[in-house]
Design an enzyme around this catalytic site. Structure first.
Site, PDB file in Angstrom:
ATOM      1  N   ILE A  52      13.191   0.716  -3.807  1.00  0.00           N
ATOM      2  CA  ILE A  52      12.363   1.268  -2.686  1.00  0.00           C
ATOM      3  C   ILE A  52      13.032   0.812  -1.284  1.00  0.00           C
ATOM      4  CG2 ILE A  52      10.267   1.311  -4.137  1.00  0.00           C
ATOM      5  CD1 ILE A  52       9.318  -1.285  -2.413  1.00  0.00           C
ATOM      6  N   SER A 117      -3.533  -7.569  -3.617  1.00  0.00           N
ATOM      7  CA  SER A 117      -3.700  -8.941  -4.324  1.00  0.00           C
ATOM      8  C   SER A 117      -4.710  -9.583  -3.636  1.00  0.00           C
ATOM      9  CB  SER A 117      -2.569  -9.745  -4.588  1.00  0.00           C
ATOM     10  OG  SER A 117      -2.718 -10.832  -5.080  1.00  0.00           O
ATOM     11  N   TYR A 141       3.785 -14.757  -1.053  1.00  0.00           N
ATOM     12  CA  TYR A 141       3.511 -13.508  -1.824  1.00  0.00           C
ATOM     13  C   TYR A 141       2.336 -13.356  -1.335  1.00  0.00           C
ATOM     14  CZ  TYR A 141       1.240 -10.778  -5.297  1.00  0.00           C
ATOM     15  OH  TYR A 141       0.839  -9.649  -5.945  1.00  0.00           O
ATOM     16  N   LYS A 145       1.603  -9.591   1.007  1.00  0.00           N
ATOM     17  CA  LYS A 145       0.660  -8.519   0.492  1.00  0.00           C
ATOM     18  C   LYS A 145      -0.269  -8.041   1.748  1.00  0.00           C
ATOM     19  CE  LYS A 145       1.666  -7.159  -3.525  1.00  0.00           C
ATOM     20  NZ  LYS A 145       2.029  -5.794  -3.761  1.00  0.00           N
TER      21      LYS A 145
END
Length: 325
Positions: A52, A117, A141, A145
Site C-alpha cells: 500500500i 483498534s 501501534y 492507529k
C-alpha cells in the site's frame, strides 16, 4: 463497482472479503503477503500483490476495478513488537494510510472503512470503554492507529465542501478470534488463541500470565469477539457509506462483558478434549486488570451482535487450525 480490501489476504481481511462477496459488494484484494496468505483469498477474487506504500499501484488498482470504496486493514498489527520497531510501525500504518488516502483522491474514490483498534485507548481506568473516552495509546501501534483516524478525519474535513467529499468511519476492536471458514485461521504468533492452539498441538502446556489481578478469577478480562461478527460489521459500514447514510466517526466493536483468560483456557480444554492445567507465569508489565468495550453504537448502526458463544469461538478456531494440518 467494487470494494478494495487492503490486507485482504490476512486472517481478518480474508473473512471480510468473503462477507463482502456474499453481500454482493465485489471485493478486490491488495496485499504484500508479509503476514497474510494468498491461499486465504477465495477463488475468483481479484488479487494484486503489492504494498500500500506504492501510491501508483493503489490508485491504478482502484481505477482498473472501478472501486467505490476501500476497507483499509493493511498494516503492522503487533502492538508489543511495535515498541521495538516504532519506525517500521509508523511507516506501515501512518504513511500507509496517507498513501491510501492520496490514491483514493487520485482515483476519485470517496468511501473508506478504517480498521482501527481499541489500542487507541491505551489502558483506561474505567470498567467499560466508550467511544468518547480520552485516547491515550500506550504503544507505537496504538499511536499509529489513532493517527490513521486523524488523517482520515482531516481528509474528510478538507473535502467536505467539494464535489467528492470523503465519507468514512473507523471500527475499533480488541481480540478477534475463531473462524468463519475452515480454510482461514489466525496465524499470528502474538495472539492468545493461536498461541494456545500451537502449544497444545506441540504437546506443551499453555501459560497464564498472572492470576492475581482484581477480577473474579484473578486473570485478565478482555474483549474477545468472533471474526465473522467483525467481518459482518465492516460490510454493514460499507453499505451505509455507499448509500449515503449517516455514520459515526468511530465505533467500538466490543463484547460489553468480556472474558477472562481462565475462562478461555477452560473452554479450550472443554472443546478440544485435551485435559490440561495451565501453568501460571509472572504478570506482564503494564497489563491492566480489565479492558472491555461497549458495542452499543455499533449495535444501533451496524447490526453489531455477539453471535457466537465462547465454546463456538474456540471450536471454529480450533477446527480451522487443525484443518490446516
Amino acid at each position: 463497482m467494487s470494494w478494495l480490501v487492503t490486507g485482504g489476504a490476512g486472517y481478518i481481511g480474508a473473512h471480510i472479503v468473503r462477507a463482502l462477496a456474499e453481500a454482493g459488494l465485489d471485493p478486490v484484494v491488495i496485499d504484500d503477503v508479509s503476514s497474510g496468505h494468498e491461499s486465504f483469498i477465495p477463488e475468483g477474487v481479484p488479487f494484486v500483490r503489492g504494498t500500500i506504500l506504492d501510491q501508483d499501484l493503489v490508485a491504478r488498482t482502484l481505477r482498473e476495478h472501478d472501486a467505490e470504496g476501500v476497507i483499509h486493514l493493511a498494516g503492522f498489527k503487533y502492538a508489543g513488537v511495535s515498541v521495538t520497531r516504532p519506525l517500521h510501525t509508523y511507516e506501515q500504518n501512518v504513511e500507509g494510510t496517507r498513501v491510501v488516502l492520496a490514491a483514493m483522491a487520485d482515483a476519485g474514490v470517496t468511501n473508506i472503512v478504517f480498521s482501527s483498534s481499541a489500542a487507541v485507548y491505551g489502558t483506561p481506568d474505567v470498567p467499560l470503554v466508550t467511544e468518547d473516552l480520552p485516547k491515550r495509546p500506550s504503544s507505537p501501534y496504538g499511536e499509529s492507529k489513532l493517527i490513521g483516524e486523524w488523517l482520515i478525519a482531516a481528509q474528510g474535513v478538507a473535502t467536505a465542501a467539494s464535489d467528492a467529499p470523503l465519507r468514512h468511519t473507523a471500527l475499533r476492536y480488541f481480540n478477534v478470534v475463531g473462524s468463519g471458514d475452515p480454510s482461514v485461521y489466525d496465524t499470528s504468533p502474538h495472539n492468545l488463541f493461536p498461541i494456545v492452539f500451537e502449544m497444545l498441538i506441540e504437546g506443551k502446556t499453555p501459560r497464564i500470565n498472572g492470576d492475581d489481578y482484581d477480577t473474579p478469577d484473578g486473570t485478565n478480562v478482555r474483549d474477545y469477539v468472533h471474526v465473522a461478527d467483525i467481518a459482518a460489521a465492516h460490510v454493514v459500514a460499507a453499505q451505509r457509506l455507499r448509500a449515503g447514510e449517516s455514520v459515526e466517526p468511530a465505533y467500538n466493536l466490543g463484547s460489553q462483558n468480556g472474558l477472562s483468560v481462565r475462562e478461555i483456557m477452560d473452554a479450550v480444554a472443554r472443546v478440544t478434549g485435551i485435559d490440561f492445567t495451565p501453568e501460571i507465569a509472572p504478570r506482564r508489565a503494564g497489563d491492566p486488570d480489565r479492558i472491555v468495550a461497549t458495542g452499543e453504537l455499533a449495535a444501533r448502526d451496524l447490526d453489531w451482535q455477539m453471535r457466537y458463544s465462547l465454546d463456538e469461538m474456540v471450536r471454529t478456531g480450533w477446527d480451522a487450525r487443525r484443518n490446516a494440518g
